[in-house]
Motif scaffolding. Structure first.
Motif, PDB file in Angstrom:
ATOM      1  N   VAL A   1     -26.081 -28.031 130.262  1.00 50.43           N
ATOM      2  CA  VAL A   1     -26.835 -27.506 129.113  1.00 50.43           C
ATOM      3  C   VAL A   1     -28.076 -26.794 129.643  1.00 50.43           C
ATOM      4  N   GLU A   2     -28.380 -25.655 129.041  1.00 49.55           N
ATOM      5  CA  GLU A   2     -29.552 -24.888 129.492  1.00 49.55           C
ATOM      6  C   GLU A   2     -30.256 -24.276 128.285  1.00 49.55           C
ATOM      7  N   LYS A   3     -31.592 -24.250 128.373  1.00 49.81           N
ATOM      8  CA  LYS A   3     -32.384 -23.524 127.371  1.00 49.81           C
ATOM      9  C   LYS A   3     -32.613 -22.105 127.882  1.00 49.81           C
TER      10      LYS A   3
ATOM     11  N   LYS B   1     -32.953 -20.717 122.682  1.00 48.96           N
ATOM     12  CA  LYS B   1     -31.732 -21.364 122.202  1.00 48.96           C
ATOM     13  C   LYS B   1     -31.167 -22.272 123.286  1.00 48.96           C
ATOM     14  N   ARG B   2     -30.404 -23.276 122.850  1.00 49.54           N
ATOM     15  CA  ARG B   2     -29.728 -24.164 123.791  1.00 49.54           C
ATOM     16  C   ARG B   2     -28.279 -23.713 123.930  1.00 49.54           C
TER      17      ARG B   2
END
Length: 470
Positions: free
Chosen positions: A379-381, A389-390
């Motif tokens: 998961v990355e922002k 957004k994620r």
């Protein structure tokens, strides 16, 4: 006769000044701002009036006869603006005081100031009238000469009887004729200046058009190069496609023919092996056809995306089943890592997500001879537009041949690969990445690439996390 001689001298001086002014205008102030041109005109006309007085006829020690009002007449036609004409009239009048301050000089100043206001009033008529320039010129010349004569009579510097009977019969018609002559000469100068300005404007327009044509030529040449490249890429694609189609088709035809002939020399194991090869060739052929159909649907905007719940934890298992065998055959290390912070489910199109990942992994295995291949799900922002957004990110990393930086954009275009020789060395049609990129965009995400030639590649599929659950 002395009046006529002096008037002709005045006219010659004014013509000379007009010619010199024309030369100065051409070579100095042609491209000057409009305000600067007006200032220069005012100074020039005042100087022309002063020059007329300098070469004028001296009736006595103080009274001077000349054509100082002629530049004011020309200004009324050239610059019909009240304020400018008043400035010229008053300025020329004040110039009379440079020859001595006396009653005649004061009267001369008042006379030119009055003529300036008269011409200012006439300028309104000049701007609004539909008469020809000739009619306007004749009217202004007559009125200014008449007002000048009436002022001389009214101020009385010269005895009325002497002026009316001895001077006016000569100076008035001479002033009219010479004013008209000078106006005609100035009109020729003006027409020449207008022609020169038109030529300059035409030259500028031609230069601009030439520059625009040159730019358009460059654009057309660039487009022609692009078309040639596109034609070349499509030709290479057709060549590759014919090879890719021919290989499985030949296998299917040849092996099925052997089975059909029921050759007694074929063992049961060989029959099974041939059947497996036919099955695998059929799958390869179907995959090629599906790629072409998917590409045509994306370009036509007819590819449907079915958003439903995707179980992210199942992705590693499905891909491991498909690619573990390939990793063992090629002697490559294949790892799949699912980070703990990744949601269990993701709202997207499961079929299309798996299609993208299969394409990315297939390329990784195709272009990697030694080393490793890994799939990391995390998961990355990341900022998208004006908001953070994620994203769920699927990183496909390999230690293969890598891609040169100048080719990073090209490889996502249809029918293209990083190098035309790659298709001959490794096979493939060059459609996989193009389709994957289009599918990622339809899913609301995107694909990024980090790669150095000879040092492997990292393709990352970003999918938005909206609508997911933990």
């Amino acid at each position: 006769m002395e009046y006529l001689k002096i008037f002709f001298v005045n006219t010659a001086v004014l013509i000379t000044l007009a010619y010199l002014a024309n030369l100065i205008y051409k070579f100095t102030i042609t491209n000057a701002p409009e305000q600067m041109k007006k200032i220069c005109w005012v100074l020039l006309t005042i100087f022309a009036g002063w020059s007329s007085m300098f070469f004028g006829y001296r009736l006595d020690e103080h009274v001077i006869f000349d054509l100082r009002f002629v530049p004011l007449i020309i200004s009324t036609l050239a610059f019909p603006q009240p304020f400018i004409l008043i400035m010229i009239g008053v300025g020329t009048g004040l110039a009379r005081l440079t020859f001595g301050v006396n009653e005649a000089a004061v009267v001369g100043t008042l006379n030119l100031s009055i003529l300036g206001f008269v011409c200012a009033a006439l300028s309104f008529w000049v701007r609004r009238s539909t008469s020809t320039i000739v009619n306007k010129g004749l009217t202004i010349i007559l009125i200014v000469n008449l007002v000048n004569a009436l002022n001389i009579i009214a101020f009385g510097v010269i005895p009325d009887k002497e002026y009316i009977t001895g001077i006016m019969p000569v100076t008035f018609p001479a002033g009219l004729i010479l004013s008209m002559l000078f106006a005609l000469i100035i009109r020729d100068f003006q027409l020449e200046m207008m022609r020169n300005e038109q030529i300059q404007r035409a030259n500028k327009m031609l230069s601009a058009q030439t520059e625009e044509l040159h730019k358009n030529k460059i654009v057309l040449e660039e487009r022609a190069k692009q078309l040639m490249k596109a034609s070349q890429y499509k030709s290479e694609f057709l060549t590759n496609m014919s090879h890719e189609l021919r290989t499985p088709l030949n296998s299917i035809i040849n092996l099925s023919q052997l089975i059909e002939e029921k050759d007694s020399s074929l063992s049961e194991d060989e029959m099974v092996e041939y059947g497996m090869i036919i099955h695998r060739s059929g799958e390869d052929l179907l995959m090629l056809i599906n790629d072409i159909l998917d590409l045509s649907k994306v370009e036509a905007g007819q590819l449907d995306i079915l958003n439903e719940e995707l179980n992210v934890s199942e992705v590693p298992e499905l891909l491991a089943l498909q690619f573990n065998v390939m990793a063992r055959q090629k002697g490559l290390e294949f790892n799949i890592v699912l980070n703990e912070d990744v949601p269990l489910t993701l709202t997207s199109d499961p079929q299309r997500v798996q299609q993208i990942l299969r394409n990315l992994l297939s390329n990784a295995f195709k272009f990697t001879k030694v080393g490793h291949i890994s799939l990391i799900i995390r998961v990355e922002k990341k900022r998208a537009g004006a908001v953070d957004k994620r994203w769920v990110v699927f990183d496909v990393q390999d230690s293969g041949i890598g891609i040169a930086s100048e080719k990073h954009t090209i490889i996502f275009e249809a029918f293209q690969q990083a190098d035309s020789t790659i298709s001959r060395m490794y096979g493939g049609t060059g459609l996989g990445l193009s389709i994957s990129n289009d599918l990622a965009r339809l899913l609301g995400g995107f694909i990024t690439l980090k790669s150095v030639e000879g040092k492997g590649s990292l393709f990352s599929l970003y999918l938005p996390l909206e609508g997911t659950s933990k």
